[in-house]
Design an enzyme around this catalytic site. Sequence first.
Site, PDB file in Angstrom:
ATOM      1  N   PRO A   2       0.753  -1.237   0.000  1.00 30.81           N
ATOM      2  CA  PRO A   2       0.000   0.000   0.000  1.00 30.81           C
ATOM      3  C   PRO A   2       0.792   1.301   0.000  1.00 30.81           C
ATOM      4  CG  PRO A   2      -0.160  -1.067   2.151  1.00 30.81           C
ATOM      5  CD  PRO A   2       0.829  -1.805   1.331  1.00 30.81           C
ATOM      6  N   GLU A   3       1.103   1.820  -1.156  1.00 24.69           N
ATOM      7  CA  GLU A   3       1.441   3.234  -1.301  1.00 24.69           C
ATOM      8  C   GLU A   3       0.252   3.865  -2.022  1.00 24.69           C
ATOM      9  OE1 GLU A   3       5.436   4.089  -2.612  1.00 24.69           O
ATOM     10  OE2 GLU A   3       6.166   2.184  -1.856  1.00 24.69           O
ATOM     11  N   LYS A  58      -2.069   7.675   1.670  1.00 22.95           N
ATOM     12  CA  LYS A  58      -2.289   6.260   1.970  1.00 22.95           C
ATOM     13  C   LYS A  58      -3.447   6.054   2.938  1.00 22.95           C
ATOM     14  CE  LYS A  58       2.701   6.206   1.809  1.00 22.95           C
ATOM     15  NZ  LYS A  58       3.927   6.074   2.607  1.00 22.95           N
ATOM     16  N   ARG A 111       0.920  -8.481   9.185  1.00 20.46           N
ATOM     17  CA  ARG A 111       1.861  -7.873  10.120  1.00 20.46           C
ATOM     18  C   ARG A 111       1.238  -6.947  11.143  1.00 20.46           C
ATOM     19  NH1 ARG A 111       7.078  -5.639   7.056  1.00 20.46           N
ATOM     20  NH2 ARG A 111       7.898  -5.138   9.097  1.00 20.46           N
TER      21      ARG A 111
END
Length: 265
Positions: A2-3, A58, A111
Site C-alpha cells: 500500500p502506497e 495512503k 503484520r
Amino acid sequence: MPELPEVEWYRRYVEGTALNQRITAVNVRDAKPLQQSEEEFQQALVDHQFVDTDRVGKYFFLKLDTGTWLLMHFGMTGEPVYYRDTEDEPRFVRVEFVLENGFKLALNDPRKFGKLELVPDLEAFLKSKKLAEDALKVTEADFVARLGKKKKAVKSALLDQNLAAGIGNWIADEMLYLARIHPEVKAHTLTQEQLRTLHAVLQEVLEVALEYESDYDNFPDKYLTKYRWAEDKDIQGQCPCGKTQLERIVVGGRGTYFCPLCQKN
DNA sequence: TCGCCTGTTCGGCT
DNA sequence: CAGCCGAACAGGCG
C-alpha cells in the site's frame, strides 16, 4: 502493497463492492487495529451503512450514513477484502464487517500495522496528522518550496507525509532514479530545476502505477522498480541502463535502491 | 537460521 | 519549539 496507487485501487475496489448495504455485525478477531474500544465500533457501525469513500495519500476513509468516517490504514501489509464464503476468506483477517447481502468486508493484515479508526471530523483529523495534500494534487510551487527547505537526505524528505501525501519507499526510489539524483543528497542543496523535476516525475510515476495497477513487471523498461523486483533472474537487480547492478543502502532506516552510475549527485 | 520488508509513531538528540 | 534520527511495532517469507 500500500502506497498511494495501491490504496487508490483498494478504494475503487471497496467503492465497487461494499457501499449501501446495512452492516449487520462487526466481528473483531484481533482488536489491535482498533483505535477506539470495540464497543464504540459496534455502536458506530452496526445497523448503519457505508455510503461514500475518500482517500488522502495512503489514508482510506469510508463514510457512514451518520456522517462519521471510518479510517482504514493498511500499514505495511494490510488490504481490504470482500468475500462471502468462508473458503474465500484470506488467512489474516483482523476485523470483519458483515453486510446485509451476506458478503463481508474485512481488513486482512499479516503484520498488524494496519489501523481502523472512527473519525468524526475528517478535516480536523487530517490536520492533526499534519498530512499534506494528496501527491496527485500537490502543486509544483508547494512541492518545490517545501522540499527545498528540508535539511535531511532527499530520500527521507520524500517519505514525509507532510510534503505530499502518499509517497512510499518504492515511489521515492523510482523518483530519484528517474531524476538522476542520489538518495543521500540533502534536499535543501538541490537546484530549483531538480526540485521541479522531482515534482514532474512524481506525477509520472503515479500515473504509471495507477495505469498498471502496480504490476511492476509491466512498468516501462526505464523504471528501476521493474528491475528491483523482476521475476526474471537475468534482469533482477540490474540498472535499466544495463551497465551495472543496482546498489542497496539504508537511508533513514529504509532499504534504498539506486544506480551508482546514473545517480551520482 | 538470518535478514529483509511497500508505514507510522515516539523518545531522545541537536 | 522545530527538525532530525533511530528504534520499535509483528510476523511471514526466501
